[in-house]
Scaffold this active site. Structure first.
Site, PDB file in Angstrom:
ATOM      1  N   LYS A 144      37.909  37.065  41.398  1.00  0.00           N
ATOM      2  CA  LYS A 144      37.770  38.470  41.810  1.00  0.00           C
ATOM      3  C   LYS A 144      38.906  39.307  41.234  1.00  0.00           C
ATOM      4  O   LYS A 144      38.693  40.421  40.747  1.00  0.00           O
ATOM      5  CB  LYS A 144      37.755  38.566  43.344  1.00  0.00           C
ATOM      6  CG  LYS A 144      36.446  38.046  43.955  1.00  0.00           C
ATOM      7  CD  LYS A 144      36.532  37.859  45.475  1.00  0.00           C
ATOM      8  CE  LYS A 144      35.222  37.291  46.018  1.00  0.00           C
ATOM      9  NZ  LYS A 144      35.264  36.982  47.452  1.00  0.00           N
TER      10      LYS A 144
ATOM     11  N   GLN B 178      39.681  36.846  52.275  1.00  0.00           N
ATOM     12  CA  GLN B 178      38.775  35.767  51.866  1.00  0.00           C
ATOM     13  C   GLN B 178      38.482  34.842  53.058  1.00  0.00           C
ATOM     14  O   GLN B 178      39.391  34.346  53.709  1.00  0.00           O
ATOM     15  CB  GLN B 178      39.412  34.971  50.712  1.00  0.00           C
ATOM     16  CG  GLN B 178      38.513  33.902  50.123  1.00  0.00           C
ATOM     17  CD  GLN B 178      37.282  34.483  49.428  1.00  0.00           C
ATOM     18  OE1 GLN B 178      37.365  35.447  48.683  1.00  0.00           O
ATOM     19  NE2 GLN B 178      36.121  33.897  49.696  1.00  0.00           N
TER      20      GLN B 178
ATOM     21  N   ASP C 187      34.046  44.513  51.507  1.00  0.00           N
ATOM     22  CA  ASP C 187      33.131  43.371  51.668  1.00  0.00           C
ATOM     23  C   ASP C 187      31.890  43.773  52.470  1.00  0.00           C
ATOM     24  O   ASP C 187      30.894  43.069  52.464  1.00  0.00           O
ATOM     25  CB  ASP C 187      33.843  42.227  52.415  1.00  0.00           C
ATOM     26  CG  ASP C 187      34.263  41.109  51.474  1.00  0.00           C
ATOM     27  OD1 ASP C 187      33.659  40.999  50.388  1.00  0.00           O
ATOM     28  OD2 ASP C 187      35.181  40.357  51.836  1.00  0.00           O
TER      29      ASP C 187
END
Ligand code: NDP
Length: 291
Positions: free
Chosen positions: A53, A97, A120
């Site tokens: 990412k 994460q 997200d």
């Protein structure tokens, strides 16, 4: 033979488009979109995801910062970091994460991320906005699937989409996205899960079947209507170390009109949508600053 929906190639195209928009925003406003990535512990898959990412951010000209915290980090310490990032004007998007170590309540951390920085799209307000038909940040994997279909000229509107899997990060938001009263959506959506009976009969009615369950080669050719479009979200590790999807690709590609491979289908689109959302968050920041 089915058309292969090449997510890797589309991701490259879209990341180049995003890079151009990032450069333009920076030139016009002095604001460069920035993503803070938070990694807790030693989960090797998470380390790879975060590395990929950040590499994509750097390539597209976004700022990115890594907060690499030890396995024994407490919930209070992580919350304190999230609050600091929420308050930092250079940070437009926050990515924590998952999964997190077991001493930390994931839901509490997801909720601590400011709704303005929830790139997200996992927070209650992001999902609530989506459910109300006023989407803000869409979760990256479902958004990537919608883009993969649209950019391959696959019609979604009016068609019957069957989604197998109802997780909060894939199946459920995907259903909400595709049934929205909006361009590029307007599908008739059916959602199946582990308690669905006669699942193969349901998937066989679909114009578009999307499988997100995490079971190797679950969707067989006899569960797919000839000519249907098949999207495979699953990422499963085989004993030989290779990756496989939730779809029996070799058999299903013979009946489908279009199909995503694993790897190289949905996966690369997920990262691309994270960049897209971070750019969008930076634009919100600029607009709020000016209003
Ligand atoms: P979850 O484990 O959170 O959810 C799985 C869902 O599948 C549940 O709704 C479950 O039903 C359903 N399910 C499980 N077994 C069956 C079955 N035999 N028949 C019908 N439904 C079933 O998974 P995620 O949504 O997080 O992930 C799904 C897959 O997608 C995984 O392989 C994951 O690695 C992959 N993934 C890929 C991403 C990408 O970028 N390509 C991103 C995110 C995930 P129930 O609700 O009844 O338990």
């Amino acid at each position: 033979m089915a058309l292969i929906l090449d997510g890797k190639k589309l991701a490259q195209t879209m990341q180049a488009e995003i890079a151009a928009e990032v450069a333009q925003l920076a030139q016009q406003t002095g604001v460069r979109p920035g993503l803070a990535a938070v990694l807790v512990g030693n989960n090797s898959a998470s380390q790879v995801y975060v590395r990929n990412k950040r590499a994509a951010c750097q390539k597209a000209g976004l700022d990115s910062w890594l907060y690499d915290l030890p396995e024994q980090t407490t919930q209070a310490q992580l919350l304190e970091l999230v609050q600091r990032l929420n308050a930092d004007p250079k940070v437009h998007g926050i990515l924590v994460q998952l999964p997190l170590p077991k001493q930390i309540d994931e839901a509490a951390i997801v909720e601590a991320v400011s709704p303005d920085k929830d790139v997200d799209g996992f927070g209650v307000s992001s999902l609530g906005f989506l459910a109300m038909g006023k989407p803000r940040f869409l979760p990256c994997t479902p958004l990537g699937i919608q883009q993969l279909l649209l950019r391959n000229n696959i019609l979604i509107e009016g068609r019957h989409v069957v989604i197998v899997g109802r997780s909060n990060i894939v199946g459920k938001p995907l259903a909400l996205i595709l049934m929205q009263k909006a361009a590029g959506a307007n599908a008739t959506v059916t959602v199946c899960h582990s308690k669905s009976e006669r699942l193969g009969e349901i998937t066989k009615q679909a114009d578009i079947v999307i499988v997100a369950i995490g079971q190797t080669h679950f969707l067989k050719a006899d569960m797919v209507r000839p000519g249907a479009v098949v999207v495979d979200v699953g990422i499963n590790r085989l004993p030989d170390g290779k990756l496989a999807g939730d779809v029996d690709f070799a058999a299903v590609e013979k009946v489908a009109s279009a199909i995503t491979p694993v790897p190289g289908g949905v996966g690369p689109m997920t990262i691309t949508m994270l960049l897209h959302n971070t750019l969008q968050a930076a634009r919100f920041h600029v607009n709020n600053r000016e209003s």
